[in-house]
Structures are given as C-alpha cells and as structure tokens.
Design a protein around this motif. Structure first.
Motif, PDB file in Angstrom:
ATOM      1  N   HIS A   1       0.867  -1.195   0.000  1.00  0.00           N
ATOM      2  CA  HIS A   1       0.000   0.000   0.000  1.00  0.00           C
ATOM      3  C   HIS A   1       0.895   1.233   0.000  1.00  0.00           C
ATOM      4  O   HIS A   1       1.488   1.575   1.017  1.00  0.00           O
ATOM      5  CB  HIS A   1      -0.905  -0.027   1.242  1.00  0.00           C
TER       6      HIS A   1
ATOM      7  N   HIS B   1       1.488   5.348  -2.123  1.00  0.00           N
ATOM      8  CA  HIS B   1       1.065   6.375  -3.082  1.00  0.00           C
ATOM      9  C   HIS B   1       2.361   6.942  -3.666  1.00  0.00           C
ATOM     10  O   HIS B   1       2.614   8.147  -3.607  1.00  0.00           O
ATOM     11  CB  HIS B   1       0.258   7.463  -2.377  1.00  0.00           C
TER      12      HIS B   1
ATOM     13  N   ARG C   1       4.694  17.996   1.601  1.00  0.00           N
ATOM     14  CA  ARG C   1       3.753  18.760   2.435  1.00  0.00           C
ATOM     15  C   ARG C   1       4.326  19.094   3.816  1.00  0.00           C
ATOM     16  O   ARG C   1       3.595  19.094   4.810  1.00  0.00           O
ATOM     17  CB  ARG C   1       2.435  17.968   2.583  1.00  0.00           C
TER      18      ARG C   1
ATOM     19  N   ILE D   1      -4.606  16.359   0.663  1.00  0.00           N
ATOM     20  CA  ILE D   1      -4.604  15.692  -0.646  1.00  0.00           C
ATOM     21  C   ILE D   1      -4.753  16.724  -1.770  1.00  0.00           C
ATOM     22  O   ILE D   1      -4.104  16.627  -2.813  1.00  0.00           O
ATOM     23  CB  ILE D   1      -5.734  14.626  -0.715  1.00  0.00           C
TER      24      ILE D   1
ATOM     25  N   TYR E   1      -4.054  11.449  -7.291  1.00  0.00           N
ATOM     26  CA  TYR E   1      -3.680  12.855  -7.145  1.00  0.00           C
ATOM     27  C   TYR E   1      -4.030  13.643  -8.413  1.00  0.00           C
ATOM     28  O   TYR E   1      -3.416  14.663  -8.715  1.00  0.00           O
ATOM     29  CB  TYR E   1      -2.200  12.994  -6.777  1.00  0.00           C
TER      30      TYR E   1
ATOM     31  N   HIS F   1     -10.226   9.536  -4.338  1.00  0.00           N
ATOM     32  CA  HIS F   1      -9.294   9.797  -3.222  1.00  0.00           C
ATOM     33  C   HIS F   1      -9.701  11.040  -2.434  1.00  0.00           C
ATOM     34  O   HIS F   1      -9.332  11.194  -1.271  1.00  0.00           O
ATOM     35  CB  HIS F   1      -7.876   9.950  -3.801  1.00  0.00           C
TER      36      HIS F   1
ATOM     37  N   PHE G   1     -11.177   6.030  -0.962  1.00  0.00           N
ATOM     38  CA  PHE G   1     -10.984   6.571   0.387  1.00  0.00           C
ATOM     39  C   PHE G   1     -12.372   6.733   1.006  1.00  0.00           C
ATOM     40  O   PHE G   1     -13.051   7.744   0.795  1.00  0.00           O
ATOM     41  CB  PHE G   1     -10.241   7.912   0.314  1.00  0.00           C
TER      42      PHE G   1
ATOM     43  N   HIS H   1      -9.655   2.053   1.476  1.00  0.00           N
ATOM     44  CA  HIS H   1      -9.153   2.773   2.640  1.00  0.00           C
ATOM     45  C   HIS H   1     -10.331   2.813   3.623  1.00  0.00           C
ATOM     46  O   HIS H   1     -11.270   3.585   3.430  1.00  0.00           O
ATOM     47  CB  HIS H   1      -8.745   4.203   2.277  1.00  0.00           C
TER      48      HIS H   1
ATOM     49  N   GLU I   1     -10.256   4.546   8.559  1.00  0.00           N
ATOM     50  CA  GLU I   1      -8.944   5.086   8.944  1.00  0.00           C
ATOM     51  C   GLU I   1      -9.090   6.018  10.147  1.00  0.00           C
ATOM     52  O   GLU I   1      -8.330   5.945  11.104  1.00  0.00           O
ATOM     53  CB  GLU I   1      -8.310   5.842   7.770  1.00  0.00           C
TER      54      GLU I   1
ATOM     55  N   THR J   1       1.319   5.527   9.487  1.00  0.00           N
ATOM     56  CA  THR J   1       0.299   6.559   9.310  1.00  0.00           C
ATOM     57  C   THR J   1      -0.290   6.944  10.664  1.00  0.00           C
ATOM     58  O   THR J   1      -0.460   8.131  10.966  1.00  0.00           O
ATOM     59  CB  THR J   1      -0.795   6.054   8.346  1.00  0.00           C
TER      60      THR J   1
ATOM     61  N   ASP K   1       2.339   2.822   3.385  1.00  0.00           N
ATOM     62  CA  ASP K   1       1.392   3.868   2.969  1.00  0.00           C
ATOM     63  C   ASP K   1       2.158   5.091   2.459  1.00  0.00           C
ATOM     64  O   ASP K   1       1.625   6.204   2.485  1.00  0.00           O
ATOM     65  CB  ASP K   1       0.461   4.274   4.132  1.00  0.00           C
TER      66      ASP K   1
ATOM     67  N   ASN L   1       3.299   8.259   1.305  1.00  0.00           N
ATOM     68  CA  ASN L   1       2.615   9.362   0.615  1.00  0.00           C
ATOM     69  C   ASN L   1       3.087  10.660   1.254  1.00  0.00           C
ATOM     70  O   ASN L   1       3.657  10.641   2.347  1.00  0.00           O
ATOM     71  CB  ASN L   1       1.084   9.190   0.702  1.00  0.00           C
ATOM     72  N   PRO L   2       2.870  11.799   0.581  1.00  0.00           N
ATOM     73  CA  PRO L   2       3.459  13.041   1.104  1.00  0.00           C
ATOM     74  C   PRO L   2       2.712  13.649   2.288  1.00  0.00           C
ATOM     75  O   PRO L   2       3.201  14.613   2.885  1.00  0.00           O
ATOM     76  CB  PRO L   2       3.390  13.988  -0.096  1.00  0.00           C
ATOM     77  N   GLY L   3       1.537  13.086   2.646  1.00  0.00           N
ATOM     78  CA  GLY L   3       0.755  13.682   3.722  1.00  0.00           C
ATOM     79  C   GLY L   3       0.767  12.860   4.992  1.00  0.00           C
ATOM     80  O   GLY L   3       1.413  13.206   5.981  1.00  0.00           O
ATOM     81  N   SER L   4       0.075  11.723   4.949  1.00  0.00           N
ATOM     82  CA  SER L   4      -0.132  10.978   6.193  1.00  0.00           C
ATOM     83  C   SER L   4       1.010  10.035   6.546  1.00  0.00           C
ATOM     84  O   SER L   4       1.081   9.566   7.679  1.00  0.00           O
ATOM     85  CB  SER L   4      -1.448  10.198   6.131  1.00  0.00           C
TER      86      SER L   4
HETATM   87  O1  NIG Z   1      -3.642   6.380   2.913  1.00  0.00           O
HETATM   88  N1  NIG Z   1      -6.137   8.466   3.515  1.00  0.00           N
HETATM   89  C1  NIG Z   1      -6.059   8.704   2.339  1.00  0.00           C
HETATM   90  N2  NIG Z   1      -5.005   8.592   1.565  1.00  0.00           N
HETATM   91  C2  NIG Z   1      -3.663   8.528   2.040  1.00  0.00           C
HETATM   92  C3  NIG Z   1      -3.120   9.861   2.330  1.00  0.00           C
HETATM   93  C4  NIG Z   1      -2.940  10.659   1.124  1.00  0.00           C
HETATM   94  C5  NIG Z   1      -2.449  12.050   1.371  1.00  0.00           C
HETATM   95  O2  NIG Z   1      -2.637  12.604   2.469  1.00  0.00           O
HETATM   96  O3  NIG Z   1      -1.884  12.592   0.421  1.00  0.00           O
HETATM   97  C6  NIG Z   1      -3.553   7.562   3.184  1.00  0.00           C
HETATM   98  O4  NIG Z   1      -3.389   7.943   4.356  1.00  0.00           O
END
Ligand code: NIG
Ligand code: FE
Length: 418
Positions: free
Chosen positions: A81, A83, A90, A113, A153, A187, A224, A252, A255, A300, A327, A329-332
């Motif tokens: 899993h 992204h 971020r 996102i 994205y 997403h 999501f 997803h 969460e 995460t 997981d 990804n640039p955020g979580s």
């Molecule tokens: O798996 N929760 C949704 N999608 C991603 C985070 C993506 C993002 O924040 O860019 C996740 O946590």
C-alpha cells in the motif's frame, strides 16, 4: 541443473514455505525457519531452499556465491500500500499538525490531498518519474522488492490520474522494484463537486473506470471511504463497478472514523481493507469470515498523531490475515522505510516477529494477488530475496530506525549491496 547464484551459511533462513495464500491465526507462528540454510537460484527462479544442496544442483566458477554467515535471509519485502507516484511534498503542514489541526480539517480547508493534487497536476511526466524513481531506490535499499502504487492525485483531472498510472507502468519496466498499480480516482471530493459528490462518483463509474480497465492501466481499484470523503454507499457503487470490469478491489477503510468500511470490504469481497484504525468489532469478525486481508499502516497512525492504532492483536485472535505497509505518501506517511514500519508494528501494535515478517512477505503478496509467484522462498518461485545484516529476525525489529539491509536480490540478480 546449474545454479547461477547460491546463498550459503545462512544463520537464519526464513522461507515462509507453505501454501501460496495469506496466512492467518496460529499458522503464522510457522515461518519456515531453517538454521544454517542454503538457497540456490537459477536465472530468476529459486531452485532450492534447505540445509544442504542436493547433488543434482551444480555450482561452478560462474555461480555467484554469497556467504551469509551471521545473517538473516527473507523473501523480498512487499510494500502492498503506497502512493509512491506524486508531485511535491507537504512539510508546510507540520506546523498546523503541531498545533493540533487534524488531517481531515486540513483536507476540508483545501490543503492535504488537494495540495498534492495541484503539485501532481503541475509536474511533468519526467518530474513524477524521477521523484518516484528515487523513492523506489530508497525502498529497494530497505529490502522492498515489490510495491503497490496508487493514483489519486488527479481526482477529477483524469489526465493526471492516467499520467500517474503511466509513470508507474514505465517505472515497472525500468526499475528493479516491481510496481503493481491501483486506480484511486476516488481519493478526495474535488472542490467543484462539493455540493454534488454523487455526480463525481458517476463520472468515476461511467467515464474513468471503463478506460482504466480497457487500457489495462491498473490491477486494482481503491476508494478513500471516510467521513467528508466517500460514503459507504458511494464506495460500494464504485468498487462494485470496478469488480464488474475485472479489477481487484481494495478500500481505505475506517482510517479515522468508524464508518463501516471493514463491513463493506467483507460484503463486496475486497482483497484487502486498509488502515482499519477505527474498525468495529463486527467489521473485524466479518473480514475474518470472508478472508479479507487487513492491511495495517502503523506509520500513518504514528504520523497522524492521534495515538490510535489498529487493533492488530484482536485481528490476529479473530484470524484475520494481516499485511503491513508503509502507505508512503506526502501527507499521512512520508517514509519509504518498511523496516521502520515493521518495528512500529511490533513495538506499538504488539505483533510478534513471526506475524510481522509474514505480513510483509506472503500476506503482502496475497494482498496483491501474486502469492503464487512471490512472498516465500520456495522452489519454483521468483528469486526475490533479502540478506539482512542481523543475526535473527528479532534483532531486525528490535534495533529500529536504521537500515539493516546487506544485499537485495531481485529476479535472481543482485540489485543492491551495502
Ligand atoms: O492512505 N487516507 C487517504 N489517503 C492517504 C493519504 C494521502 C495524502 O494525504 O496525500 C492515506 O493515508
Ligand atoms: Fe493510503
């Protein structure tokens, strides 16, 4: 038969031998450990794993020999899993997070996102390719030989969704790490559809999914399903359409809020339900009944700073098969380091070393539909193997936060050495 590569004197050879399917419950305790083991490879396939090379396997001057004395050998790790293909980063959200602004509040205010959607739209194919290529190099250095990679994205900008999937396809051809693609147009709700999200769901179902399936751009579809993002009903509609078109389905699920994503995954036959931090007891039981793999992402949880982690022990007791992933990804969860995730899974979620290694090998493979060929060190399977510079698997998990990889073998070739 002549071996092209032999790994000998392996202190701890962890084969995961057994049936080519996700493992659950007590059977996870048997990870097929062989002490003082040897593995023989011919071209891209494993031809032997055991204690002593049989006499029909020849070794000559052309055979590459790796001496693994004092080391631990496992199947190539599977990060099921991520992204991985995205634009930008971020770190600007850090200050907000430290002040206690939640992930969903950042998303609702147009950041999160949405800001990566903007950066991914603006990035060229080559920029996305180069950035993800670098991440794959990092992943490989940590022992990851197969990753799943999602789109998501571009959201309503279908060209950007396709660009992400095409970057993944090209990287799958060029980079030693295999990428298995997932379409995740669902997403986030695009700003233009905030007042009518069902209209966006219709576009995904009628306009996007048929093209993704027709052009064979992805093996799976993911949604999501979360408060303020896609509802249970919307997720069900999208995933059933994807299934109809022949795609595998993932979600997803639960969460942040307990919406019933775990129950939905069991109802519609998802191969995995991912996150599950807030999954209900009923949802966990239903997943067990249907054999849905729980893909847990403790990095995460750590990074969201809520203090909540998936109830991994309860899932094991209920015999839900468990996979573990970054997981990335640039955020979580901005990390490619699967070894750190393995340590979190054990030190925070209390999974045993046997449960952890099963989760990132054969169960990760099963959650990507490749357990027939990947995820264990057995005769006839693809020669994806990691040599760790640790005396045993416990040490790999216990000594956390650093890279223990010594050598990575992908399709029978050495592709990384320390
Ligand atoms: O798996 N929760 C949704 N999608 C991603 C985070 C993506 C993002 O924040 O860019 C996740 O946590
Ligand atoms: Fe994710």
């Amino acid at each position: 038969m002549k071996a092209t590569l032999v790994i000998k004197n392996i202190d701890n050879l962890i084969t995961l031998k057994g049936e080519n399917r996700a493992r659950a419950g007590k059977e996870v305790n048997d990870i097929g450990l062989i002490t003082n083991g040897v593995v023989a490879i011919k071209d891209d396939k494993i031809i032997f794993a055991g204690n002593e090379l049989p006499s029909n396997i020849e070794v000559d001057n052309d055979t590459l020999i790796i001496d693994a004395v004092g080391k631990t050998v496992t199947p190539g790790l599977i990060d099921s899993h991520t992204h991985v293909v995205h634009g930008g980063s971020r770190e600007n959200e850090l200050a907000m997070k430290l002040k206690g602004v939640s992930y969903l509040d950042i998303l609702a205010s147009g950041g999160g996102i949405h800001s990566t959607v903007k950066a991914t739209k603006e990035a060229s194919f080559d920029e996305l390719y180069n950035k993800a290529n670098k991440s794959l190099d990092t992943m490989l250095s940590f022992g990851t030989t197969t990753v799943e990679g999602k789109s998501g994205y571009g959201i309503d900008d279908f060209d950007t969704e396709i660009k992400q999937l095409e970057v993944a396809k090209k990287l799958n051809e060029d980079h030693p790490v295999d990428i298995i693609s997932t379409f995740m147009g669902a997403h986030a709700i695009p700003k233009e559809f905030e007042d009518n999200p069902d209209a966006f769901v219709d576009i995904i179902i009628d306009k996007m999914l048929p093209v993704v399936a027709e052009k064979d751009l992805a093996k799976f579809c993911d949604v999501f399903c979360e408060e303020g993002v896609f509802t249970i009903d919307q997720s069900r509609r999208i995933l059933l359409k994807a299934k109809d078109l022949g795609l595998g389905i993932k979600i997803h699920a639960d969460e942040i809020k307990p919406l019933g994503g775990a129950e939905l995954a069991a109802e519609i036959g998802c191969i995995s339900a991912d996150h599950l931090i807030a999954a209900s007891d009923k949802g966990i039981k239903e997943m067990a009944k249907k054999g849905v793999i729980a893909n847990l992402l403790p990095g995460t949880s750590f990074n969201l700073q809520t203090g909540n982690f998936a109830k991994a022990r309860q899932m094991v007791e209920e015999e839900v098969p468990i996979a573990l992933s970054t997981d990335y990804n640039p955020g979580s969860c901005p990390t490619e380091n699967i070894q750190l995730i393995m340590s979190f899974a054990s030190l925070i979620m209390k999974l045993t070393p046997e449960e952890v290694i099963t989760a990132v090998t054969i169960n990760g493979a099963a959650s990507l539909g490749i357990a027939e060929t990947h995820g264990s060190i057995q005769e006839g399977k693809t020669a994806d193997i990691v040599v760790f510079d640790t005396p045993n698997i416990e040490y790999l998990i216990y000594h956390f936060g650093i890279n223990h990889t010594n050598t990575v073998i992908k399709n029978g070739k050495v592709v990384y050495t320390k």
